[in-house]
Design an enzyme around this catalytic site. Structure first.
Site, PDB file in Angstrom:
ATOM      1  N   GLU A 232      -8.441  22.397   8.807  1.00  0.00           N
ATOM      2  CA  GLU A 232      -8.029  23.093   7.691  1.00  0.00           C
ATOM      3  C   GLU A 232      -6.408  22.705   7.790  1.00  0.00           C
ATOM      4  O   GLU A 232      -5.954  22.506   6.533  1.00  0.00           O
ATOM      5  CB  GLU A 232      -8.149  24.732   7.761  1.00  0.00           C
ATOM      6  CG  GLU A 232      -7.526  25.300   6.199  1.00  0.00           C
ATOM      7  CD  GLU A 232      -7.450  26.923   6.469  1.00  0.00           C
ATOM      8  OE1 GLU A 232      -8.421  27.384   7.060  1.00  0.00           O
ATOM      9  OE2 GLU A 232      -6.818  27.501   5.613  1.00  0.00           O
ATOM     10  N   ARG A 310      -5.806  38.247   8.462  1.00  0.00           N
ATOM     11  CA  ARG A 310      -7.059  38.647   8.287  1.00  0.00           C
ATOM     12  C   ARG A 310      -7.354  39.814   9.617  1.00  0.00           C
ATOM     13  O   ARG A 310      -8.261  40.382   9.539  1.00  0.00           O
ATOM     14  CB  ARG A 310      -7.886  37.404   8.468  1.00  0.00           C
ATOM     15  CG  ARG A 310      -9.413  37.475   7.879  1.00  0.00           C
ATOM     16  CD  ARG A 310     -10.399  36.185   7.618  1.00  0.00           C
ATOM     17  NE  ARG A 310      -9.987  35.940   6.377  1.00  0.00           N
ATOM     18  CZ  ARG A 310     -10.556  36.393   5.345  1.00  0.00           C
ATOM     19  NH1 ARG A 310     -11.591  37.309   5.459  1.00  0.00           N
ATOM     20  NH2 ARG A 310     -10.405  35.629   4.145  1.00  0.00           N
ATOM     21  N   GLU A 712     -18.729  32.334   7.331  1.00  0.00           N
ATOM     22  CA  GLU A 712     -17.751  32.910   8.430  1.00  0.00           C
ATOM     23  C   GLU A 712     -18.665  34.445   8.833  1.00  0.00           C
ATOM     24  O   GLU A 712     -18.568  34.639  10.079  1.00  0.00           O
ATOM     25  CB  GLU A 712     -16.332  33.337   8.169  1.00  0.00           C
ATOM     26  CG  GLU A 712     -15.725  31.873   7.859  1.00  0.00           C
ATOM     27  CD  GLU A 712     -14.292  32.125   7.392  1.00  0.00           C
ATOM     28  OE1 GLU A 712     -13.781  32.658   6.263  1.00  0.00           O
ATOM     29  OE2 GLU A 712     -13.272  31.990   8.254  1.00  0.00           O
TER      30      GLU A 712
HETATM   31  N1  LUZ Z   1      -7.814  30.144   5.488  1.00  0.00           N
HETATM   32  C1  LUZ Z   1      -6.768  30.610   4.701  1.00  0.00           C
HETATM   33  C2  LUZ Z   1      -8.749  30.918   5.624  1.00  0.00           C
HETATM   34  O1  LUZ Z   1      -6.133  29.705   4.486  1.00  0.00           O
HETATM   35  N2  LUZ Z   1      -6.828  31.956   4.165  1.00  0.00           N
HETATM   36  C3  LUZ Z   1      -7.766  32.739   4.501  1.00  0.00           C
HETATM   37  O2  LUZ Z   1      -7.806  33.743   3.902  1.00  0.00           O
HETATM   38  C4  LUZ Z   1      -8.939  32.242   5.360  1.00  0.00           C
HETATM   39  N3  LUZ Z   1      -9.841  33.104   5.802  1.00  0.00           N
HETATM   40  C5  LUZ Z   1     -10.701  32.487   6.547  1.00  0.00           C
HETATM   41  C6  LUZ Z   1     -10.831  31.389   6.995  1.00  0.00           C
HETATM   42  N4  LUZ Z   1      -9.653  30.398   6.439  1.00  0.00           N
HETATM   43 MO1  MOS Z   2     -11.701  28.440   7.910  1.00  0.00          MO
HETATM   44  S1  MOS Z   2     -11.469  29.339   9.587  1.00  0.00           S
HETATM   45  O1  MOS Z   2     -11.165  26.746   7.788  1.00  0.00           O
HETATM   46  O2  MOS Z   2     -12.798  29.118   6.835  1.00  0.00           O
END
Ligand code: LUZ
Ligand code: MOS
Length: 756
Positions: A232, A310, A712
């Site tokens: 990410e 989160r 997830e």
């Molecule tokens: N990535 C993000 C995530 O930038 N914001 C989120 O709320 C999120 N939640 C789950 C996985 N990736």
């Molecule tokens: Mo995410 S933890 O890249 O949904």
């Protein structure tokens, strides 16, 4: 219009034949150079000098780049700008990039790396997040979510317990390691192939570091060989490095991290420590919960502030707690910056509340599932962040699990088994699930799609979604096939490319199919309406009487001989627009950070898992015998893909809490730096039985075709494995004093079995 709900992933056939193209399969342009990172050997230190004069002389070495070669900003931090691309004066973790070796081959670059001489004055390193907290070493100020009044909760509690819990890090172990390939074009433009979940992030940071506008950088992604959150944010630096080299040398430059380099240089799931206090009334209703999390963020912010969020959102797990206070300290240590990983801080929150419930159950000598069941969140209950549960399925999924998989009977059978056996003991645990869907950063909940219908009736689609094995491309094809009523094989998914679809959110937060699928639906419906109008013109009929079905035009329910292909071609010659963009932004969601209240999630995903573990009391080994799950898929649009996600997430969750152990030594060097020292679940350690039952529900309006997000949430089901193993140990050793420190490795089980 029928949905095709039992369709295989359209990539499977090619994957199995080894024909799918990943980053490293892209044919190299003649003259492509190869890059390798020179990184910090120490966790914290002042760089006195880096001498690479010998390395530079090695034949085949083209250039060595450091921060001095950066034309723009030496800064890759996204949420907080606190991370250099190449270390300047100080290094903050082992594996921090210092220089990039660009050579004619990777082999030469490796030889050159050995010729580097670095003089670093070592500084004290913080390896323990609690030490960081004591010293005030934070990524950002702590944040707290609060509901109700603590005193009231305490007054209503007959029982109050205090305890702690710990979860470890986790390596993503995507099969395809990090990598990128930069190809310079005319006018200084760059095509950047990257194995990233976030092409726009790559484009933005490349633009910042190179000091050129975003429109000069085209990021293109075909697919990833897995990511799980690890790409990410942390796919970015490698892409920026090769873009920088390509920009300076005007040559194509490629990097592929070796597994060792990838393990050492990239961040993992955040380890957390939690200290909590839980209060229950006489009838076992949770009245009060106070928890403080210590998050090990590593040496830079990366996504930690969002991950913190989160954890806060999922601090009370799947329960309604009238008085709760959740605080997270994001601590800065001298370890690799930790990053997104499936669940994104949520699983750590869930683990702590389940530990608190288990602690209460142990102290009160009742099975934990008794406490769990009566505290499940129900319709209209308020979450600590101000949203109210709507279409809550926690109780329904629990009851359905009980009806189909007999919770009490399983429990009784285990008691009986444990009475009759000493060589093996069994334990059971329940895991309720309630996971919020949407990026917690409201602004990210948007997506765009570009849909072309070609003159032969075939369709091409571009979106911002990244295919990483989860099957989002298959789902997107299904959406278009559903709207146009054409077979899926008439639809092609193009690469994800920043020039075709701009300003993309990362494919993350389980929301890739929802956001991009909705955008495709919007664009496709616009095209469909236009084609119906055209058909009306051709057939001299009212648009409202026209339907397009199974590649034919129907008039008042009757099939005409106007086919899809002919309609499309006629529309072209009538100069009708056959391309559309769709823009989707999740409605209703909002969040006010000054109050820490709002309505951040489009909807929640629910479920219940029953986990049974069996421990070998002589060896300390164990197996997860079976996991029975009732899962809320909404109205699943593709049950094959969705069940696959539940299975994969479950096993990844089990691995995290049982056998996967990230260890660093006191110098901050990663000990679990290979697959011999870092164990992930294999075919022998997965549960013998995984049974997944679809909960019948209405689905969610904000989910694509009412099919809920699935990436997830089911990771949480792994939680049960930890407690089931612990319960089995308890059945053998009455002196066992369980702590809640995950992972519960075989080694810890053995010592637990014989604890005095
Ligand atoms: N990535 C993000 C995530 O930038 N914001 C989120 O709320 C999120 N939640 C789950 C996985 N990736
Ligand atoms: Mo995410 S933890 O890249 O949904």
């Amino acid at each position: 219009m029928s949905k095709i709900t039992d369709m295989k992933n359209t990539d499977t056939y090619r994957h199995l034949r080894g024909e799918s193209v990943y980053l490293d399969d892209i044919p190299e342009v003649f003259g492509t150079l190869h890059a390798l990172v020179f990184d910090s050997p120490v966790a914290h230190g002042k760089i006195k000098s880096v001498d690479y004069s010998e390395a530079e002389k090695l034949p085949g070495v083209v250039r060595i780049l450091t921060y001095k070669d950066i034309p723009g900003e030496n800064q890759i931090g996204a949420i907080i700008q606190d991370e250099e691309l190449f270390a300047e004066n100080e290094v903050h973790f082992v594996g921090e990039p210092i220089a990039l070796i660009v050579a004619e081959s990777e082999r030469i670059a490796r030889d050159a790396k050995k010729l580097f001489k670095i003089d670093i004055e070592e500084l004290p390193a913080i390896i323990d997040p609690e030490e960081a907290k004591e010293k005030g070493s934070f990524i950002a100020p702590p944040r707290t979510f609060k509901i109700g009044i603590s005193e009231k909760g305490l007054n209503n509690s007959k029982y109050i317990f205090q305890g702690s819990a710990e979860t470890g890090g986790q390596e993503h172990l995507y099969l395809e390691t990090q990598g990128s390939y930069a190809v310079p074009n005319e006018n200084g433009h760059i095509t950047l192939y990257s194995s990233t979940q976030g092409p726009t992030a790559v484009q933005q940071i490349t633009s910042r570091v190179l000091g050129i506008p975003m429109n000069m950088i085209e990021v293109d992604v075909r697919r990833l060989g897995g990511a799980f959150g690890g790409k990410e944010d942390q796919a970015t630096p490698w892409a920026v490095m090769v873009a920088l080299a390509a920009h300076l040398l005007n040559k194509p430059v490629k990097i592929t991290l070796s597994r060792h380099d990838d393990l050492r240089m990239t961040g993992k799931r955040h380890p957390y420590k939690a200290n909590y206090k839980i209060g229950l009334s006489e009838d076992l209703k949770i009245q009060f919960y106070e928890v403080e999390f210590i998050q090990d963020a590593g040496a830079a912010a990366d996504l930690s502030p969002a991950i913190t969020e989160r954890t806060l959102f999922h601090g009370t797990g799947s329960y309604y707690i009238p008085n709760a206070e959740i605080t997270v300290y994001s601590c800065k240590t001298n370890l690799t910056p930790n990053t997104a990983f499936r669940g994104f801080g949520g699983p750590q929150g869930f683990f702590a509340i389940e530990a608190a419930v288990q602690l209460a159950a142990d102290k009160l000598n009742v099975p934990a599932h008794k406490i769990q069941e009566i505290n499940l969140i129900k319709e209209g209950d308020e979450f600590p962040y101000g949203q109210f549960a709507e279409n809550a399925e926690a109780i329904n999924s629990w009851k359905t699990a009980d009806k189909n998989f007999s919770i009490e009977k399983t429990y009784e059978e285990i008691l009986k088994f444990n009475k009759e056996n000493t060589k093996f003991k069994k334990g059971m645990s329940l895991t309720p699930l309630c996971f919020g869907i949407s990026f917690t950063n409201t602004g990210l909940n948007q997506a765009r799609a570009l849909v072309h219908i070609y003159t032969d009736g075939s369709i091409g689609i571009s979106t911002g979604a990244i295919e990483m094995g989860q099957g989002v491309n298959t789902k997107i094809k299904q959406v278009a096939a559903h709207v146009f009523s054409v077979p899926v094989n008439r639809i092609k998914l193009e690469t994800t490319n920043t020039t075709r679809v701009a300003n993309t959110s990362p494919t993350a937060a389980s929301s890739g199919a929802d956001l991009n699928g909705k955008a495709v639906e919007i664009a496709s419906k616009k095209l469909l309406q236009r084609l119906k109008e055209t058909a009306g013109e051709i057939l001299n009929a009212n648009t409202n009487d026209i339907e397009i079905k199974d590649e034919f035009v129907f008039l008042n329910g009757k099939k005409t001989d106007l086919s899809w292909d002919k309609l499309v071609n006629d529309a072209y010659w009538k100069r009708v627009k056959l391309s559309e963009k769709g823009h989707y932004a999740t409605p209703e969601i909002h969040f006010d950070k000054t109050k820490e209240k709002g309505h951040p999630f489009a909807y929640h995903v629910y479920g219940t898992a029953i986990t049974v573990a069996k421990v070998d009391t002589m060896r300390g080994t164990y197996e997860i015998e079976d996991v029975k799950i009732v899962h809320d898929f909404g109205k699943s649009m593709n049950i094959f893909l969705d069940k696959g996600q539940v299975e994969g997430a479950l096993i990844q969750g089990i691995g995290w809490l049982t056998i996967e152990e990230i260890r660093f030594n006191e110098k901050g060097q990663l000990l679990a730096n290979a697959l011999s020292t870092y164990k992930v679940p294999d075919i022998h350690s997965v549960p013998k039985i995984v049974d997944i039952l679809e909960l019948e529900t209405e689905g969610a309006e904000h989910a694509v075709l009412k099919s809920k997000a699935v990436g997830e949430p089911p990771f949480i089901y792994g939680t049960g494995s930890f407690f089931a193993v612990q319960n089995a140990i308890k059945a053998f050793n009455p002196n066992y004093k369980p702590d809640f420190k995950a992972p519960i490795t075989h080694e810890k089980v053995l010592t637990g079995l014989y604890q005095e």
